[in-house]
Enzyme design. Structure first.
Site, PDB file in Angstrom:
ATOM      1  N   SER A  75       0.838  -1.201   0.000  1.00 58.86           N
ATOM      2  CA  SER A  75       0.000   0.000   0.000  1.00 58.86           C
ATOM      3  C   SER A  75       0.871   1.248   0.000  1.00 58.86           C
ATOM      4  O   SER A  75       2.060   1.174   0.315  1.00 58.86           O
ATOM      5  CB  SER A  75      -0.853  -0.016   1.280  1.00 58.86           C
ATOM      6  OG  SER A  75      -1.340   1.277   1.597  1.00 58.86           O
ATOM      7  N   TYR A 124      -3.112  -0.096  10.072  1.00 52.36           N
ATOM      8  CA  TYR A 124      -2.990  -0.471   8.655  1.00 52.36           C
ATOM      9  C   TYR A 124      -1.588  -0.149   8.146  1.00 52.36           C
ATOM     10  O   TYR A 124      -0.950  -0.968   7.476  1.00 52.36           O
ATOM     11  CB  TYR A 124      -4.045   0.287   7.858  1.00 52.36           C
ATOM     12  CG  TYR A 124      -4.139  -0.037   6.404  1.00 52.36           C
ATOM     13  CD1 TYR A 124      -3.525   0.778   5.443  1.00 52.36           C
ATOM     14  CD2 TYR A 124      -4.858  -1.133   5.960  1.00 52.36           C
ATOM     15  CE1 TYR A 124      -3.631   0.494   4.092  1.00 52.36           C
ATOM     16  CE2 TYR A 124      -4.975  -1.420   4.603  1.00 52.36           C
ATOM     17  CZ  TYR A 124      -4.359  -0.600   3.679  1.00 52.36           C
ATOM     18  OH  TYR A 124      -4.459  -0.874   2.331  1.00 52.36           O
TER      19      TYR A 124
END
Ligand code: NAP
Ligand code: GCO
Length: 261
Positions: free
Chosen positions: A147, A160
């Protein structure tokens, strides 16, 4: 040696985790276009059924299984079942993931753990499940879906970002430990992509919508199909000498300081 068949995935078995829809579904479509057999898992039968129907609509005879990537026994059983029913897994894409957008000082340890469990422990569990067979066959491709948050932080995504940062280093470590078995482990780092996971950020009134477009040189959100080509490349023999790399598919976000106001 590079030939016109170097992107061909004919005869390969690809397991894409959490691929009933979204980015995983798009990457699986890409693999199928290049000849791979598609296997996917999701967390419940309803999602698997919906995924099977979606693959069928695309003319893809996929194999769908219920399995939770955080459950080592379930994933070990899934890999054994796939090897019997479909064939040895050649390509693993660790795509399944969750996010919880909560200011860190308000996030419970349990909520933090849940994100780490799916987004980091899950890829470890799934890679561990497929490695023995890949090692025996001295061949395999593992692709971890990282990501922007493997490189950057932002408010409310502490768990995250920690997971995806860890996933970048897990990618490098798998590459380091298993490269000698002709197993390549790389990452794909999608930018901001239009999927259910980012839907809350893309409502017309949400300031994040305009913000991301201003931070992206391509001046648009990505779509899942933007990930198809990079995934096929990293799953194919065209990338056999690429190992431990994270390929960012972000429209240029990481290269760009942002337009002056
Ligand atoms: P998504 O829409 O949330 O889909 C994730 C998929 O994983 C869903 O099918 C989900 O099922 C499944 N899943 C969740 N927990 C699971 C578990 N424990 N076991 C098995 N499957 C599980 O995500 P996406 O936007 O397509 O993203 C896919 C991957 O790309 C994720 O790793 C995400 O972090 C990453 N990513 C996304 C973006 C983006 O902008 N969308 C950008 C960079 C990276 P449920 O529906 O039941 O939750
Ligand atoms: C967020 C977004 C991002 C994207 C993606 C960016 O809240 O910032 O959900 O985390 O999902 O991971 O690459």
């Amino acid at each position: 040696m590079f030939t016109e068949n170097s992107f061909d995935l004919t005869g390969k078995v690809a397991l894409v985790t959490g691929a009933s829809y979204g980015i995983g579904f798009a990457m699986a479509k890409g693999f199928s276009k290049y000849g791979a057999k598609i296997v996917f898992n999701d967390i419940n039968q309803d999602l698997v059924d919906k995924g099977m129907a979606s693959y069928k609509e695309e003319g893809i005879e996929a194999y769908g299984y219920v399995a939770n990537v955080t459950d080592e026994a379930q994933m070990k059983e899934l890999v054994e079942k796939v090897e019997k029913e479909v064939g040895p897994i050649d390509i693993l894409v660790n795509n399944a993931g969750i996010i919880k957008r909560i200011p860190m000082h308000e996030m419970s340890a349990d909520e933090f753990r849940q994100v780490i469990d799916v987004d980091l422990n899950g890829p470890f569990i799934c890679a561990k499940a497929v490695l023995p067979s890949m090692m025996k066959r001295r061949s395999g491709k593992i692709i971890n879906i990282c990501s922007m948050m493997s490189e950057l932080g932002r408010e409310t995504v502490s768990a995250y970002a920690a997971a995806k940062g860890g996933l970048k280093m897990l990618t490098r470590n798998i590459a380091s430990e298993y490269g000698e078995y002709n197993i390549q482990c790389n990452g794909i780092g999608p930018g901001y992509i239009e999927t259910p996971q980012t839907a809350p950020l893309r409502t017309p009134e949400h300031p994040f919508n305009k913000f991301i477009i201003s931070k992206t040189p391509a001046a648009r959100w990505g779509i899942p199909d933007d990930l198809m080509g990079p995934a096929v490349f990293l799953a194919s023999s065209a990338s056999d000498f690429i190992n431990g790399h994270v390929l960012y598919v972000d429209g240029g976000i990481l290269a760009y300081i942002g337009k002056q106001p």
